[in-house]
Design a protein around this motif. Structure first.
Motif, PDB file in Angstrom:
ATOM      1  N   SER A  63      21.872  -8.417   3.994  1.00 19.20           N
ATOM      2  CA  SER A  63      20.724  -8.331   4.901  1.00 19.20           C
ATOM      3  C   SER A  63      19.857  -7.124   4.575  1.00 19.20           C
ATOM      4  O   SER A  63      18.618  -7.196   4.605  1.00 19.20           O
ATOM      5  N   LEU A  64      20.489  -6.000   4.286  1.00 18.98           N
ATOM      6  CA  LEU A  64      19.755  -4.774   3.985  1.00 18.98           C
ATOM      7  C   LEU A  64      18.900  -4.934   2.736  1.00 18.98           C
ATOM      8  O   LEU A  64      17.721  -4.563   2.726  1.00 18.98           O
ATOM      9  N   THR A  65      19.473  -5.485   1.690  1.00 20.72           N
ATOM     10  CA  THR A  65      18.711  -5.672   0.456  1.00 20.72           C
ATOM     11  C   THR A  65      17.563  -6.657   0.672  1.00 20.72           C
ATOM     12  O   THR A  65      16.454  -6.448   0.165  1.00 20.72           O
ATOM     13  N   ALA A  66      17.811  -7.710   1.429  1.00 27.37           N
ATOM     14  CA  ALA A  66      16.757  -8.690   1.694  1.00 27.37           C
ATOM     15  C   ALA A  66      15.631  -8.067   2.503  1.00 27.37           C
ATOM     16  O   ALA A  66      14.445  -8.288   2.217  1.00 27.37           O
ATOM     17  N   CYS A  67      15.983  -7.284   3.510  1.00 28.43           N
ATOM     18  CA  CYS A  67      14.971  -6.614   4.326  1.00 28.43           C
ATOM     19  C   CYS A  67      14.130  -5.669   3.478  1.00 28.43           C
ATOM     20  O   CYS A  67      12.911  -5.581   3.637  1.00 28.43           O
ATOM     21  N   MET A  68      14.766  -4.977   2.562  1.00 26.09           N
ATOM     22  CA  MET A  68      14.074  -3.984   1.740  1.00 26.09           C
ATOM     23  C   MET A  68      13.053  -4.603   0.792  1.00 26.09           C
ATOM     24  O   MET A  68      11.945  -4.076   0.632  1.00 26.09           O
ATOM     25  N   ALA A 137      16.878   0.221   6.346  1.00 31.37           N
ATOM     26  CA  ALA A 137      15.971  -0.100   5.242  1.00 31.37           C
ATOM     27  C   ALA A 137      14.811   0.888   5.195  1.00 31.37           C
ATOM     28  O   ALA A 137      14.396   1.333   4.116  1.00 31.37           O
ATOM     29  N   VAL A 138      14.286   1.236   6.364  1.00 37.20           N
ATOM     30  CA  VAL A 138      13.177   2.192   6.425  1.00 37.20           C
ATOM     31  C   VAL A 138      13.622   3.565   5.925  1.00 37.20           C
ATOM     32  O   VAL A 138      12.929   4.202   5.116  1.00 37.20           O
ATOM     33  N   MET A 139      14.771   4.029   6.383  1.00 34.99           N
ATOM     34  CA  MET A 139      15.255   5.348   5.962  1.00 34.99           C
ATOM     35  C   MET A 139      15.504   5.400   4.465  1.00 34.99           C
ATOM     36  O   MET A 139      15.149   6.382   3.798  1.00 34.99           O
ATOM     37  N   ILE A 140      16.096   4.339   3.918  1.00 33.83           N
ATOM     38  CA  ILE A 140      16.345   4.301   2.480  1.00 33.83           C
ATOM     39  C   ILE A 140      15.030   4.287   1.712  1.00 33.83           C
ATOM     40  O   ILE A 140      14.880   4.987   0.696  1.00 33.83           O
ATOM     41  N   ALA A 141      14.050   3.522   2.200  1.00 32.43           N
ATOM     42  CA  ALA A 141      12.758   3.446   1.526  1.00 32.43           C
ATOM     43  C   ALA A 141      12.080   4.808   1.476  1.00 32.43           C
ATOM     44  O   ALA A 141      11.567   5.219   0.425  1.00 32.43           O
ATOM     45  N   LEU A 142      12.070   5.519   2.586  1.00 34.70           N
ATOM     46  CA  LEU A 142      11.419   6.831   2.624  1.00 34.70           C
ATOM     47  C   LEU A 142      12.135   7.822   1.698  1.00 34.70           C
ATOM     48  O   LEU A 142      11.484   8.612   1.002  1.00 34.70           O
ATOM     49  N   LEU A 143      13.450   7.772   1.697  1.00 36.09           N
ATOM     50  CA  LEU A 143      14.220   8.663   0.825  1.00 36.09           C
ATOM     51  C   LEU A 143      13.954   8.344  -0.647  1.00 36.09           C
ATOM     52  O   LEU A 143      13.732   9.253  -1.465  1.00 36.09           O
ATOM     53  N   VAL A 144      13.955   7.068  -0.988  1.00 35.54           N
ATOM     54  CA  VAL A 144      13.742   6.675  -2.388  1.00 35.54           C
ATOM     55  C   VAL A 144      12.331   7.034  -2.844  1.00 35.54           C
ATOM     56  O   VAL A 144      12.133   7.509  -3.972  1.00 35.54           O
ATOM     57  N   LEU A 145      11.342   6.843  -1.985  1.00 39.65           N
ATOM     58  CA  LEU A 145       9.974   7.203  -2.351  1.00 39.65           C
ATOM     59  C   LEU A 145       9.847   8.696  -2.611  1.00 39.65           C
ATOM     60  O   LEU A 145       9.212   9.115  -3.588  1.00 39.65           O
ATOM     61  N   ALA A 146      10.458   9.499  -1.745  1.00 37.63           N
ATOM     62  CA  ALA A 146      10.410  10.952  -1.926  1.00 37.63           C
ATOM     63  C   ALA A 146      11.113  11.363  -3.221  1.00 37.63           C
ATOM     64  O   ALA A 146      10.593  12.186  -3.996  1.00 37.63           O
ATOM     65  N   LEU A 147      12.280  10.782  -3.476  1.00 36.79           N
ATOM     66  CA  LEU A 147      13.018  11.104  -4.697  1.00 36.79           C
ATOM     67  C   LEU A 147      12.258  10.657  -5.949  1.00 36.79           C
ATOM     68  O   LEU A 147      12.254  11.356  -6.967  1.00 36.79           O
ATOM     69  N   THR A 148      11.617   9.509  -5.854  1.00 39.88           N
ATOM     70  CA  THR A 148      10.869   8.997  -7.003  1.00 39.88           C
ATOM     71  C   THR A 148       9.718   9.927  -7.354  1.00 39.88           C
ATOM     72  O   THR A 148       9.473  10.227  -8.525  1.00 39.88           O
ATOM     73  N   ARG A 149       8.999  10.377  -6.340  1.00 39.19           N
ATOM     74  CA  ARG A 149       7.883  11.299  -6.590  1.00 39.19           C
ATOM     75  C   ARG A 149       8.390  12.613  -7.172  1.00 39.19           C
ATOM     76  O   ARG A 149       7.746  13.216  -8.042  1.00 39.19           O
ATOM     77  N   TRP A 150       9.545  13.059  -6.728  1.00 36.21           N
ATOM     78  CA  TRP A 150      10.111  14.331  -7.162  1.00 36.21           C
ATOM     79  C   TRP A 150      10.678  14.257  -8.575  1.00 36.21           C
ATOM     80  O   TRP A 150      10.510  15.172  -9.378  1.00 36.21           O
ATOM     81  N   ILE A 180       0.264   7.238   2.828  1.00 34.70           N
ATOM     82  CA  ILE A 180      -0.092   5.819   2.937  1.00 34.70           C
ATOM     83  C   ILE A 180       1.058   4.946   2.450  1.00 34.70           C
ATOM     84  O   ILE A 180       1.415   3.948   3.089  1.00 34.70           O
ATOM     85  N   LEU A 181       1.670   5.332   1.330  1.00 38.25           N
ATOM     86  CA  LEU A 181       2.777   4.548   0.781  1.00 38.25           C
ATOM     87  C   LEU A 181       3.975   4.545   1.728  1.00 38.25           C
ATOM     88  O   LEU A 181       4.596   3.496   1.955  1.00 38.25           O
ATOM     89  N   MET A 182       4.283   5.712   2.300  1.00 38.04           N
ATOM     90  CA  MET A 182       5.441   5.808   3.191  1.00 38.04           C
ATOM     91  C   MET A 182       5.194   5.128   4.536  1.00 38.04           C
ATOM     92  O   MET A 182       6.137   4.872   5.279  1.00 38.04           O
ATOM     93  N   THR A 183       3.948   4.828   4.833  1.00 32.59           N
ATOM     94  CA  THR A 183       3.624   4.049   6.027  1.00 32.59           C
ATOM     95  C   THR A 183       3.575   2.558   5.706  1.00 32.59           C
ATOM     96  O   THR A 183       4.084   1.727   6.464  1.00 32.59           O
ATOM     97  N   ALA A 184       2.981   2.254   4.560  1.00 33.18           N
ATOM     98  CA  ALA A 184       2.776   0.852   4.202  1.00 33.18           C
ATOM     99  C   ALA A 184       4.074   0.135   3.866  1.00 33.18           C
ATOM    100  O   ALA A 184       4.254  -1.032   4.239  1.00 33.18           O
ATOM    101  N   VAL A 185       4.988   0.811   3.162  1.00 35.83           N
ATOM    102  CA  VAL A 185       6.228   0.137   2.759  1.00 35.83           C
ATOM    103  C   VAL A 185       7.031  -0.337   3.972  1.00 35.83           C
ATOM    104  O   VAL A 185       7.405  -1.508   4.059  1.00 35.83           O
ATOM    105  N   PRO A 186       7.309   0.535   4.967  1.00 32.54           N
ATOM    106  CA  PRO A 186       8.074   0.050   6.131  1.00 32.54           C
ATOM    107  C   PRO A 186       7.323  -0.959   6.990  1.00 32.54           C
ATOM    108  O   PRO A 186       7.935  -1.897   7.515  1.00 32.54           O
ATOM    109  N   LEU A 187       6.000  -0.768   7.145  1.00 33.66           N
ATOM    110  CA  LEU A 187       5.258  -1.602   8.090  1.00 33.66           C
ATOM    111  C   LEU A 187       4.641  -2.846   7.462  1.00 33.66           C
ATOM    112  O   LEU A 187       4.627  -3.912   8.084  1.00 33.66           O
TER     113      LEU A 187
END
Length: 203
Positions: A63-68, A137-150, A180-187
């Motif tokens: 479910s988590l992977t599908a939601c993501m 899914a939202v928490m993982i997305a935000l963490l991955v986006l931050a790590l990717t940028r870093w 914008i990316l960290m807002t758009a991905v979850p929403l």
């Protein structure tokens, strides 16, 4: 004699074995030709996580992977097959599949997106969808986006943390872009997929 223990297998063994073999082969190829940073892509994270999800027959992991990534994978397929059929361009998510400077065989490896989308739909149908995965899914997305940028640079533009897959937003500052990316991905990506899966397969 005692009661026999009946074991119900919800995921066929052939799928578990085939998925694991496919992931192992692609990991070896990508590690050598694209580098370990490539596994920060959301689709690659989901691809890897489904090995555990299928073997454990875990409704939560599936479910988590599908939601993501359900919606992004749909958009990738629309982009890829739309380009093949020469219909008007919707997104640029699959543009790299037609870059001739990359060997055809290496681009063909990215066709894993097609069976990935199939399992993202089949898995929740078979195991049920757990709506409680959305906050995770939202928490993982935000963490991955931050790590990717870093951890990565603009050349590969992993998870589009430097450039969006369309022209809009080209003049944004780095901070504006990430907000914008960290807002758009979850929403805009995860929430519609979550609601669709909940309606169709929610427990």
């Amino acid at each position: 004699m005692g009661d026999e223990l009946l074991v119900t297998t919800l995921v066929p063994l052939w799928l578990k074995v085939a998925w694991t073999a496919m992931v192992a082969a692609i990991v070896l190829i990508y590690w050598r030709h694209r580098g370990p940073a490539n596994f920060l892509w959301f689709s690659d994270i989901a691809f890897l996580a489904l090995v555990a999800g299928l073997w454990l027959e875990s409704s939560f992991i599936v479910s988590l992977t599908a939601c993501m990534v359900l919606v992004p994978e749909i958009l990738w397929s629309v982009s890829f097959f739309g380009a093949l059929l020469r219909v008007p361009r919707v997104t640029g998510l699959a543009d790299y599949m037609f870059e001739e400077q990359t060997p055809l065989w290496l681009r063909a490896v990215s066709l894993f997106h097609v069976p990935l989308l199939a399992v993202l739909v089949w898995g929740p149908w078979r195991l049920g969808y757990e709506p409680g995965v959305y906050p995770w899914a939202v928490m993982i997305a935000l963490l991955v986006l931050a790590l990717t940028r870093w951890l990565t640079g603009p050349k590969k533009n992993i998870n589009h943390v430097y450039r969006l897959p369309f022209a809009a937003g080209a003049d944004l500052t780095p901070v504006q872009h990430m907000l914008i990316l960290m807002t758009a991905v979850p929403l805009a990506l995860q929430l519609p997929g979550h609601l669709l899966l909940w309606v169709m397969f929610g427990k």
